[in-house]
Design an enzyme around this catalytic site. Structure first.
Site, PDB file in Angstrom:
ATOM      1  N   HIS A  49     -24.884  28.074 -12.066  1.00  0.00           N
ATOM      2  CA  HIS A  49     -26.353  28.112 -12.059  1.00  0.00           C
ATOM      3  C   HIS A  49     -26.899  29.054 -13.127  1.00  0.00           C
ATOM      4  O   HIS A  49     -28.058  28.931 -13.529  1.00  0.00           O
ATOM      5  CB  HIS A  49     -26.881  28.485 -10.670  1.00  0.00           C
ATOM      6  CG  HIS A  49     -26.818  29.935 -10.325  1.00  0.00           C
ATOM      7  ND1 HIS A  49     -25.818  30.482  -9.554  1.00  0.00           N
ATOM      8  CD2 HIS A  49     -27.637  30.974 -10.639  1.00  0.00           C
ATOM      9  CE1 HIS A  49     -26.031  31.781  -9.395  1.00  0.00           C
ATOM     10  NE2 HIS A  49     -27.129  32.105 -10.052  1.00  0.00           N
ATOM     11  N   ASP A  79     -20.067  26.504  -8.126  1.00  0.00           N
ATOM     12  CA  ASP A  79     -20.945  27.451  -8.823  1.00  0.00           C
ATOM     13  C   ASP A  79     -20.156  28.315  -9.805  1.00  0.00           C
ATOM     14  O   ASP A  79     -20.407  29.513  -9.931  1.00  0.00           O
ATOM     15  CB  ASP A  79     -21.724  28.332  -7.842  1.00  0.00           C
ATOM     16  CG  ASP A  79     -22.946  28.974  -8.508  1.00  0.00           C
ATOM     17  OD1 ASP A  79     -23.368  28.471  -9.571  1.00  0.00           O
ATOM     18  OD2 ASP A  79     -23.457  29.991  -7.987  1.00  0.00           O
ATOM     19  N   SER A 157     -25.923  37.654 -11.025  1.00  0.00           N
ATOM     20  CA  SER A 157     -25.161  36.410 -10.892  1.00  0.00           C
ATOM     21  C   SER A 157     -24.232  36.219 -12.079  1.00  0.00           C
ATOM     22  O   SER A 157     -24.643  36.347 -13.239  1.00  0.00           O
ATOM     23  CB  SER A 157     -26.113  35.214 -10.787  1.00  0.00           C
ATOM     24  OG  SER A 157     -26.732  35.177  -9.527  1.00  0.00           O
TER      25      SER A 157
END
Length: 303
Positions: A49, A79, A157
């Protein structure tokens, strides 16, 4: 207490010093995040992402050095994404999240809010969590997600979650709520995904078309098989491989490919490219009897 705090601080400082040079802030035209160098050839690991639809960008390391990168492979259903930069530091050491225990110290390194080389620390607050992900019509669950109370913010992230020895055991993937962060584990399953991304750029998965929930086995069956739980089928997708094979709602799945299954993740571990189009043995408990069916998985389409 002072000595304990000193020991804690020394551990966190040592991990930060060891790991920070290997973690980059990555920027694309439409997003940013963090990434971890994990090979001598300049490959970095981050979240799918974070990359989105980008095919290139720029990585900035804690010493200020910048390096352009290109996207090698992306797998939205785990992911995870792999990048390759022109010039990187030495790789970090990957660990094994399966060795973690609740309460264990972990250190997060990333670029929250664009601040490269930021370090936070906390403990593993839970293990075995599941994180549902959706890509187009395809749905999957990321298994054995690590839950931590190490402070995570936007930009973390794709950064590293490390143990007290500086080994990367997870890739930070989401801020789940106040004081709660999640990380994709580094374990046997994700290493397989990473290796596939390095070689093929994508991950092909097989599709059965069943939805199930964990359920205990009857005492007599548990005693006979040594298995305590299986997967109760609550839905069979019409026209899917499972229905064509004869699987039914209410069946209790015991094994797939002759290996015990205790939950949905147990089936997911079997559904990779090599079983597409093959006869996959599934043993179920139906009306008190064990029944073998052979399902032929098709390829899961991710749009």
């Amino acid at each position: 207490m002072a000595e304990e705090l000193d020991a804690y601080s020394r551990t966190v400082s040592a991990v930060a010093k060891m790991l920070t040079p290997h973690v980059a802030s990555v920027a694309m035209r439409r997003g940013s995040g963090s990434a971890v160098v994990f090979t001598e050839q300049g490959h970095l690991l981050t979240n799918a992402h974070v990359v989105g639809s980008a095919n290139h960008g720029e990585a900035t390391f804690s010493d200020g050095e910048e390096s352009p990168f290109r996207v090698i492979g992306v797998d939205p259903l785990s992911d995870l994404a792999v990048l390759r930069a022109a010039d990187t530091p030495e790789p970090a050491t990957l660990g094994d999240a399966d060795d973690l225990v609740v309460g264990q110290l972990v250190v997060a390194v990333g670029s929250p809010l664009g601040l490269a080389g930021s370090v936070t620390a906390g403990v593993v607050s839970a293990l075995g969590r599941s994180l549902p992900v959706t890509r187009g019509q395809a749905q999957r669950v990321i298994e054995d997600v690590i839950q931590t109370d190490a402070a995570l913010n936007p930009g973390n992230s794709g950064g590293a979650l490390a143990d007290s020895r500086g080994r990367v055991v997870g890739i930070n993937t989401a801020v789940a709520g106040f004081g709660l962060g999640l990380a994709v584990p580094i374990n046997e399953t994700t290493r397989r995904i990473i290796d596939t991304l390095l070689v093929e750029g994508r991950v092909r998965r097989a599709y059965l078309g069943v939805v199930g929930v964990p359920a205990p086995l009857p005492d007599d069956v548990a005693a006979r098989t040594g298995q305590r739980a299986g997967l109760r089928v609550i839905e069979v997708v019409p026209g899917g491989p499972a229905e064509r094979a004869g699987l039914r709602k209410g069946d209790l799945v015991l094994t797939v490919a002759r290996e015990q299954v205790h939950d949905a993740q147990g089936i997911q571990r079997k559904l990779f490219a090599e079983v597409i189009g093959t006869d996959l043995a599934v043993t179920v408990l139906r009306n008190g009897a064990m029944v073998d069916v052979y399902a032929r998985p098709t390829e899961l389409t991710v749009s």
